[in-house]
Scaffold this motif. Structure first.
Motif, PDB file in Angstrom:
ATOM      1  N   GLN A 233      -0.808  -4.945   2.438  1.00 13.54           N
ATOM      2  CA  GLN A 233      -2.217  -5.304   2.616  1.00 13.54           C
ATOM      3  C   GLN A 233      -2.427  -6.777   2.255  1.00 13.54           C
TER       4      GLN A 233
ATOM      5  N   ASP B  86       0.816  -1.220   0.000  1.00 11.18           N
ATOM      6  CA  ASP B  86       0.000   0.000   0.000  1.00 11.18           C
ATOM      7  C   ASP B  86       0.847   1.267   0.000  1.00 11.18           C
TER       8      ASP B  86
ATOM      9  N   THR C 190       1.270   2.074  -3.558  1.00 11.67           N
ATOM     10  CA  THR C 190       0.001   2.603  -4.084  1.00 11.67           C
ATOM     11  C   THR C 190      -0.183   4.058  -3.663  1.00 11.67           C
TER      12      THR C 190
ATOM     13  N   GLU D  67       2.544  -2.145   6.000  1.00 12.00           N
ATOM     14  CA  GLU D  67       1.914  -1.537   4.809  1.00 12.00           C
ATOM     15  C   GLU D  67       1.547  -2.583   3.761  1.00 12.00           C
TER      16      GLU D  67
ATOM     17  N   PRO E 170      -6.259   1.867  -6.048  1.00 12.55           N
ATOM     18  CA  PRO E 170      -6.539   0.653  -5.254  1.00 12.55           C
ATOM     19  C   PRO E 170      -7.212  -0.443  -6.086  1.00 12.55           C
TER      20      PRO E 170
END
Lengths: 194, 194
Positions: free
Chosen positions: B165, B100, B103, B163, B118
């Motif tokens: 996910q 993430d 991202t 971080e 996402p």
């Protein structure tokens, strides 16, 4: 490991090919492309076998119309370049959807998973998209994946249900180049914890 | 069409196999599984080549510990059945993540796409998950995909970045059954608009 080698080789062969001609390889028909997409949509797993994936193929006048509307809707000259090249140089577009009505029915039926069903749909759609891209490469059909989702949604044939969420557009045609740029990779080991 | 037939056959061969033994086929090593996952993570496309996919493999004591913690955390006897069978009957678990942090960096760099990154990550993760599942099947390794994401996150080895996910768990082992239930399919044509 030899049993999986052809499968891994197919995956590694898929690349982004922007330079396309509006035709197919001489031994490939539009019906071949249709059969490939149908097979992949059918066999890509979905949460609770909900089969939320949908796809259509745009080609000829409809491909040109949808991308021309996109060119006209996108603001700014630089932003119009990609959809204009898709309109003029590609043979067709596979539009990938998920059926949000089915996702909502799952959410109502299994409220404990309600918040995660949209991600499950995204996982499955991504698999369908990328597998299709890899499959077309096996037929020497080139392609690149675009996400003009809102523009495409607005320009779609009117018979497409409004509940079909647009996820992406796999633009395809005959590769117009032999050489592709080198790809760069990060160090990304898969560690074993035992 | 024959050039794509082996690839489509591989996709159609992947099934959910719940009945597993905690071992691998005699000609497959854990390092083979690791190589397959690394190859697929490497070659699965990501938005802007952001390479957000990550994976680890749990086996042996760590597989047992993580799923035992999950069994203890899930409420209710019926809910504990699946994680208990995974703990006791599978050889290992591939945990799929996206980074993430990467991202978020993309969202800061390309604010016009911020809301869709996402979903791009979910698409790519789904492809990595389902392609890995298909690849393992080519080695006669069986598996099923689970989503005990919060429980797994809480039980992961402490060296896994926060971080990352958690998207899913591909549970794998030696198939303990020869016959699988028939799958049912909806009518789902891919129409051509030209």
């Amino acid at each position: 490991m030899s049993a999986v080698a052809p499968y891994l080789k197919a995956i590694a062969s898929r690349r982004t090919v922007y330079a396309l001609k509006p035709q197919l390889p001489s031994n490939v028909t539009l019906q071949d492309v249709q059969s490939v997409v149908e097979a992949i949509i059918k066999d890509t797993p979905t949460a609770f076998n909900s089969q939320i994936n949908r796809a259509i193929i745009l080609t000829g006048a409809e491909h040109k119309r949808v991308w021309d509307e996109t060119v006209n809707s996108v603001q700014g000259d630089s932003g119009k370049k990609r959809p204009a090249s898709v309109r003029d140089e590609a043979f067709g577009t596979i539009v990938f959807f998920t059926d949000d009505k089915t996702t909502e029915e799952l959410q109502a039926k299994f409220p404990v998973y309600a918040s995660i069903f949209p991600q499950f749909a995204d996982h499955s759609s991504g698999a369908a998209q990328i597998q299709t891209w890899t499959a077309l490469k096996q037929l020497d059909v080139g392609g690149h994946l675009q996400h003009y989702n809102g523009y495409i949604k607005a320009a779609l044939p009117k018979s497409i249900p409004l509940e079909w969420q647009v996820h992406s557009q796999l633009v395809f045609g005959l590769p117009a180049v032999d050489e592709l740029p080198q790809k760069s990779y990060i160090e990304n080991p898969v560690k074993i914890f035992s």
